[in-house]
Design an enzyme around this catalytic site. Structure first.
Site, PDB file in Angstrom:
ATOM      1  N   GLY A  99      -4.174  -8.752  -4.016  1.00 59.46           N
ATOM      2  CA  GLY A  99      -3.799  -7.336  -4.158  1.00 59.46           C
ATOM      3  C   GLY A  99      -3.126  -6.826  -2.895  1.00 59.46           C
ATOM      4  CB  SER A 112      -7.978  -5.142  -1.693  1.00 60.91           C
ATOM      5  OG  SER A 112      -6.927  -6.035  -1.352  1.00 60.91           O
ATOM      6  CB  VAL A 113      -7.586  -5.998  -7.605  1.00 57.29           C
ATOM      7  CG1 VAL A 113      -7.029  -7.311  -7.083  1.00 57.29           C
ATOM      8  CG2 VAL A 113      -9.063  -6.137  -7.961  1.00 57.29           C
ATOM      9  NE  ARG A 169     -13.184   2.706  -3.694  1.00 59.56           N
ATOM     10  CZ  ARG A 169     -14.249   2.052  -3.215  1.00 59.56           C
ATOM     11  NH1 ARG A 169     -14.119   0.832  -2.725  1.00 59.56           N
ATOM     12  NH2 ARG A 169     -15.437   2.619  -3.215  1.00 59.56           N
ATOM     13  CG  HIS A 224      14.024  17.786  22.763  1.00 61.06           C
ATOM     14  ND1 HIS A 224      14.524  16.697  22.080  1.00 61.06           N
ATOM     15  CD2 HIS A 224      14.346  17.616  24.075  1.00 61.06           C
ATOM     16  CE1 HIS A 224      15.143  15.897  22.937  1.00 61.06           C
ATOM     17  NE2 HIS A 224      15.046  16.417  24.151  1.00 61.06           N
TER      18      HIS A 224
HETATM   19  P1  FAD Z   1     -17.607   8.219  -2.325  1.00 66.43           P
HETATM   20  O1  FAD Z   1     -17.115   8.321  -0.946  1.00 66.43           O
HETATM   21  O2  FAD Z   1     -17.528   6.925  -3.015  1.00 66.43           O
HETATM   22  O3  FAD Z   1     -19.116   8.716  -2.284  1.00 66.43           O
HETATM   23  C1  FAD Z   1     -19.926   8.715  -3.403  1.00 66.43           C
HETATM   24  C2  FAD Z   1     -21.366   8.812  -2.943  1.00 66.43           C
HETATM   25  O4  FAD Z   1     -22.191   9.026  -4.076  1.00 66.43           O
HETATM   26  C3  FAD Z   1     -21.881   7.544  -2.273  1.00 66.43           C
HETATM   27  O5  FAD Z   1     -22.505   7.876  -1.066  1.00 66.43           O
HETATM   28  C4  FAD Z   1     -22.903   6.989  -3.261  1.00 66.43           C
HETATM   29  O6  FAD Z   1     -24.010   6.379  -2.606  1.00 66.43           O
HETATM   30  C5  FAD Z   1     -23.359   8.246  -3.955  1.00 66.43           C
HETATM   31  N1  FAD Z   1     -23.881   8.043  -5.315  1.00 66.43           N
HETATM   32  C6  FAD Z   1     -23.231   7.502  -6.371  1.00 66.43           C
HETATM   33  N2  FAD Z   1     -24.000   7.574  -7.479  1.00 66.43           N
HETATM   34  C7  FAD Z   1     -25.155   8.176  -7.100  1.00 66.43           C
HETATM   35  C8  FAD Z   1     -26.324   8.548  -7.788  1.00 66.43           C
HETATM   36  N3  FAD Z   1     -26.450   8.383  -9.108  1.00 66.43           N
HETATM   37  N4  FAD Z   1     -27.330   9.115  -7.077  1.00 66.43           N
HETATM   38  C9  FAD Z   1     -27.192   9.328  -5.745  1.00 66.43           C
HETATM   39  N5  FAD Z   1     -26.098   9.018  -5.054  1.00 66.43           N
HETATM   40  C10 FAD Z   1     -25.094   8.455  -5.719  1.00 66.43           C
HETATM   41  N6  FAD Z   1      -9.073   7.727   1.508  1.00 66.43           N
HETATM   42  C11 FAD Z   1      -8.316   8.512   2.304  1.00 66.43           C
HETATM   43  O7  FAD Z   1      -8.055   9.661   1.948  1.00 66.43           O
HETATM   44  N7  FAD Z   1      -7.839   8.051   3.503  1.00 66.43           N
HETATM   45  C12 FAD Z   1      -8.109   6.800   3.938  1.00 66.43           C
HETATM   46  O8  FAD Z   1      -7.670   6.413   5.022  1.00 66.43           O
HETATM   47  C13 FAD Z   1      -8.887   5.958   3.124  1.00 66.43           C
HETATM   48  N8  FAD Z   1      -9.189   4.713   3.519  1.00 66.43           N
HETATM   49  C14 FAD Z   1      -9.980   3.926   2.734  1.00 66.43           C
HETATM   50  C15 FAD Z   1     -10.259   2.639   3.162  1.00 66.43           C
HETATM   51  C16 FAD Z   1     -11.036   1.814   2.386  1.00 66.43           C
HETATM   52  C17 FAD Z   1     -11.336   0.424   2.872  1.00 66.43           C
HETATM   53  C18 FAD Z   1     -11.581   2.301   1.164  1.00 66.43           C
HETATM   54  C19 FAD Z   1     -12.470   1.446   0.319  1.00 66.43           C
HETATM   55  C20 FAD Z   1     -11.305   3.583   0.728  1.00 66.43           C
HETATM   56  C21 FAD Z   1     -10.494   4.410   1.506  1.00 66.43           C
HETATM   57  N9  FAD Z   1     -10.159   5.693   1.100  1.00 66.43           N
HETATM   58  C22 FAD Z   1      -9.367   6.478   1.893  1.00 66.43           C
HETATM   59  C23 FAD Z   1     -10.655   6.255  -0.159  1.00 66.43           C
HETATM   60  C24 FAD Z   1     -11.868   7.175   0.104  1.00 66.43           C
HETATM   61  O9  FAD Z   1     -12.859   6.434   0.761  1.00 66.43           O
HETATM   62  C25 FAD Z   1     -12.376   7.740  -1.195  1.00 66.43           C
HETATM   63  O10 FAD Z   1     -11.329   8.396  -1.871  1.00 66.43           O
HETATM   64  C26 FAD Z   1     -13.499   8.731  -0.948  1.00 66.43           C
HETATM   65  O11 FAD Z   1     -14.565   8.138  -0.246  1.00 66.43           O
HETATM   66  C27 FAD Z   1     -14.002   9.289  -2.261  1.00 66.43           C
HETATM   67  O12 FAD Z   1     -14.955  10.242  -1.985  1.00 66.43           O
HETATM   68  P2  FAD Z   1     -16.100  10.608  -3.043  1.00 66.43           P
HETATM   69  O13 FAD Z   1     -16.962  11.599  -2.358  1.00 66.43           O
HETATM   70  O14 FAD Z   1     -15.495  10.958  -4.333  1.00 66.43           O
HETATM   71  O15 FAD Z   1     -16.895   9.263  -3.291  1.00 66.43           O
HETATM   72  P1  NAI Z   2      -4.505  -0.292  -4.752  1.00 65.95           P
HETATM   73  O1  NAI Z   2      -4.431   0.268  -6.112  1.00 65.95           O
HETATM   74  O2  NAI Z   2      -3.875   0.431  -3.636  1.00 65.95           O
HETATM   75  O3  NAI Z   2      -3.899  -1.753  -4.745  1.00 65.95           O
HETATM   76  C1  NAI Z   2      -4.367  -2.770  -5.590  1.00 65.95           C
HETATM   77  C2  NAI Z   2      -3.277  -3.805  -5.739  1.00 65.95           C
HETATM   78  O4  NAI Z   2      -3.824  -4.929  -6.372  1.00 65.95           O
HETATM   79  C3  NAI Z   2      -2.114  -3.302  -6.595  1.00 65.95           C
HETATM   80  O5  NAI Z   2      -0.907  -3.534  -5.933  1.00 65.95           O
HETATM   81  C4  NAI Z   2      -2.260  -4.105  -7.868  1.00 65.95           C
HETATM   82  O6  NAI Z   2      -1.041  -4.340  -8.506  1.00 65.95           O
HETATM   83  C5  NAI Z   2      -2.896  -5.377  -7.349  1.00 65.95           C
HETATM   84  N1  NAI Z   2      -3.642  -6.121  -8.352  1.00 65.95           N
HETATM   85  C6  NAI Z   2      -4.418  -5.640  -9.353  1.00 65.95           C
HETATM   86  N2  NAI Z   2      -4.944  -6.665 -10.055  1.00 65.95           N
HETATM   87  C7  NAI Z   2      -4.502  -7.807  -9.486  1.00 65.95           C
HETATM   88  C8  NAI Z   2      -4.718  -9.176  -9.758  1.00 65.95           C
HETATM   89  N3  NAI Z   2      -5.496  -9.574 -10.758  1.00 65.95           N
HETATM   90  N4  NAI Z   2      -4.100 -10.092  -8.977  1.00 65.95           N
HETATM   91  C9  NAI Z   2      -3.304  -9.704  -7.948  1.00 65.95           C
HETATM   92  N5  NAI Z   2      -3.066  -8.409  -7.645  1.00 65.95           N
HETATM   93  C10 NAI Z   2      -3.672  -7.469  -8.399  1.00 65.95           C
HETATM   94  O7  NAI Z   2      -6.067  -0.538  -4.513  1.00 65.95           O
HETATM   95  P2  NAI Z   2      -6.863  -0.957  -3.204  1.00 65.95           P
HETATM   96  O8  NAI Z   2      -5.968  -1.461  -2.158  1.00 65.95           O
HETATM   97  O9  NAI Z   2      -7.979  -1.799  -3.691  1.00 65.95           O
HETATM   98  O10 NAI Z   2      -7.441   0.429  -2.733  1.00 65.95           O
HETATM   99  C11 NAI Z   2      -8.213   1.197  -3.645  1.00 65.95           C
HETATM  100  C12 NAI Z   2      -7.982   2.642  -3.443  1.00 65.95           C
HETATM  101  O11 NAI Z   2      -8.669   3.090  -2.275  1.00 65.95           O
HETATM  102  C13 NAI Z   2      -6.530   3.031  -3.199  1.00 65.95           C
HETATM  103  O12 NAI Z   2      -5.814   3.143  -4.389  1.00 65.95           O
HETATM  104  C14 NAI Z   2      -6.707   4.364  -2.544  1.00 65.95           C
HETATM  105  O13 NAI Z   2      -6.960   5.334  -3.517  1.00 65.95           O
HETATM  106  C15 NAI Z   2      -7.950   4.151  -1.710  1.00 65.95           C
HETATM  107  N6  NAI Z   2      -7.562   3.803  -0.338  1.00 65.95           N
HETATM  108  C16 NAI Z   2      -6.845   4.704   0.370  1.00 65.95           C
HETATM  109  C17 NAI Z   2      -6.432   4.416   1.640  1.00 65.95           C
HETATM  110  C18 NAI Z   2      -5.617   5.400   2.366  1.00 65.95           C
HETATM  111  O14 NAI Z   2      -5.563   6.544   1.956  1.00 65.95           O
HETATM  112  N7  NAI Z   2      -4.964   5.028   3.450  1.00 65.95           N
HETATM  113  C19 NAI Z   2      -6.772   3.160   2.295  1.00 65.95           C
HETATM  114  C20 NAI Z   2      -7.502   2.263   1.441  1.00 65.95           C
HETATM  115  C21 NAI Z   2      -7.890   2.609   0.186  1.00 65.95           C
END
Ligand code: FAD
Ligand code: NAI
Length: 475
Positions: free
Chosen positions: A190, A279-280, A282, A454
């Protein structure tokens, strides 16, 4: 007797904790339930974002970028560093400190705003406003009641059936943020946001990184000019090996690595790597929420069904953040949290999903808001485009960060800004001006007539806005 609150929030990620704080600020007695436990087995607020997402990934990005600067950029400044090396344990310890500082910060904010933190798993146990919510955590399960419930249960990594994740050798975001050493060969399935951000971290630290992407187009959600530039920089410039149009086949674990068989335009291939990141995308998380107990509607893709104001089909029940439609981004969830809390207080509130900024934290960073050029073309919108590069910007030169550009897209008749696309160092900061312009329905001329300091990178946003009307000064 069940403890009663005005508002109960389920989930304390960025969407949930912000909703809880805002509800409490508005005078509601508020509880927030969260089940997250950190590596030490302690309950931790902040959800994916603080614990295994936005924050730890950006901490590692900074460390790896600093390392690469020392190796590749310092000598041009006359700085010589002999024997530079990377202590991965130390880098991870720094990341862990930042995470716990922010997680504790949320706990402090809960205390300050008198939000009751309920540690454990929350699930609907019945009722029809007030709703009963069971909390199962430390000690005996207990039930709380509230007329207003905000579901903010977030998302979890999507896994592939044929690729079991153990978060040691085959990792999703959780494992990929916690490597204790630099893998020699890193495979990534991904080439999306996580694949590129984390792939870049480990590449900078010395891994040979290969990304296997199912789609034939690279970064299809970005403006096509940006994806083209990003492709050139990441592959030829930085050495990421990105294969497109790939079909993943058999994945076999060996003693100290993994072999991924795949098909691409070159036929059947195999990739041997020491670690594999999956990383495909969420998926929304409603596991064990008890949605059925009260009849909360979930759509066919697993998202909680909501209207524009995050109202579910049940009175008094809202859902926000990753568990509902729209981009899975922390700031989108936070804004929805504020909106919902204010609606509960009978105030107005609105989140415009068309004006949510996106950022990919690669180097250079990619940031955008609004429509891409290909979307405008497909929609038959008559638009004008202005583009300006960083190569002639004095500040960018001083910073050794001259790659990339800003592109402004504006309606051909009204000149209203419809989209802004940036690829450059610090694009994450520059995009704020574009978001502001779009929220205020600015024209490209409005942006062009604003005084930009600037020397600064923001001058390129200015030039691109001038270029829409073909009157850029420095091009
Ligand atoms: P979450 O952050 O997933 O939180 C949900 C919470 O609910 C968790 O703490 C979980 O334990 C709790 N929960 C779930 N079900 C229950 C239950 N039944 N009872 C009690 N607790 C529960 N987004 C950005 O905007 N910028 C970024 O740079 C960015 N980088 C990212 C990097 C990575 C590696 C990843 C994986 C994601 C990234 N994201 C980024 C996406 C961002 O993390 C999510 O969009 C954000 O965390 C979503 O917020 P949320 O509150 O909806 O859910
Ligand atoms: P993503 O949707 O950004 O990328 C997943 C990639 O995997 C896509 O390009 C898709 O075509 C590919 N893919 C799907 N199935 C596949 C398969 N079977 N084989 C090969 N490739 C495949 O999802 P990612 O990177 O997992 O991140 C999840 C989400 O978390 C993002 O969409 C974003 O919402 C959030 N996130 C945000 C960040 C930020 O704001 N900077 C940083 C990291 C995550």
């Amino acid at each position: 007797m069940a403890q009663k609150f005005d508002v109960v929030v389920i989930g304390a990620g960025p969407a949930g904790y912000v909703a809880a704080i805002r509800a409490a600020q508005l005078g509601f007695s508020t509880a927030c339930i969260d089940e997250w436990k950190n590596g030490k087995g302690e309950y931790a607020l902040g959800g994916t974002c603080l614990n295994v997402g936005c924050i730890p990934s950006k901490a590692l990005l900074e460390s790896s970028e600093n390392y690469e600067r020392v190796l590749q950029k310092f000598s041009a400044h006359g700085i010589s560093v002999a024997g530079a090396s990377m202590d991965v344990e130390k880098m991870q310890a720094r990341k862990d400190r930042i995470v716990s500082q922010l997680v504790n910060g949320v706990a402090y904010l809960f205390k300050k705003n008198k939000v009751t933190w309920l540690k454990g798993h929350g699930s609907f146990a019945g009722g029809a406003g007030p709703y009963a919510i069971e909390v199962r955590g430390e000690g005996a399960a207990h039930t709380v009641e509230a007329a207003q419930v905000i579901i903010a249960t977030g998302s979890v990594a999507r896994h592939l059936a044929e690729v079991p994740v153990d978060n040691e050798i085959v990792c999703d975001n959780v494992g990929a943020l916690a490597f204790r050493s630099v893998p020699e060969r890193l495979g990534v399935i991904g080439a999306g946001v996580i694949g590129l951000e984390l792939g870049s971290v480990w590449r900078r630290l010395g891994s040979k990184v290969t990304l296997l992407e199912a789609l034939p187009n690279f970064l299809g959600a970005c403006d096509e000019t940006v994806s083209k530039e990003a492709w050139r920089i990441f592959t030829k410039g930085q050495g990421l090996d990105i294969r497109l149009d790939v079909k993943i086949g058999k994945v076999t674990r060996s003693e100290n690595g993994v072999r991924v068989e795949f098909q691409d335009s070159g036929g059947g291939q195999a990739l041997d790597c020491d670690r594999l990141v999956v990383s495909v995308g969420r998926v929304p998380n409603t596991r064990g929420l008890g949605a059925d107990a009260v009849g909360v509607k979930i759509d066919e893709r697993g998202f909680i069904d909501v209207d524009a104001h995050c109202r579910t089909n049940l009175p008094g029940v809202y859902a926000i953040g990753d568990v509902v439609r729209g981009p899975m981004l922390a700031h989108k969830g936070m804004d929805e949290g504020v909106m919902v809390a204010e609606h509960i207080a009978s105030q107005a509130g609105h989140v415009d999903l068309e004006v949510i900024p996106w950022i990919i934290y690669t180097a250079p960073e990619i940031a955008w808001v609004g429509k891409t050029e290909q979307q405008l073309r497909d929609e038959g919108v008559d638009y004008r485009a202005g583009q300006a590069p960083f190569s002639a910007n004095g500040r960018a030169m001083g910073q050794d960060e001259t790659s990339g550009f800003v592109k402004v897209l504006a309606d051909a008749k009204t000149d209203r800004v419809l989209g802004v696309h940036i690829i450059c160092a610090h694009a994450s900061e520059l995009i704020a001006e574009a978001v502001m312009a779009m929220e205020f329905r600015a024209s490209s001329e409005d942006v062009a007539r604003i005084c930009h300091a600037h020397p600064s990178l923001s001058e390129v946003v200015h030039e691109a806005s001038l270029a829409v009307d073909k009157r850029a000064i420095h091009l």
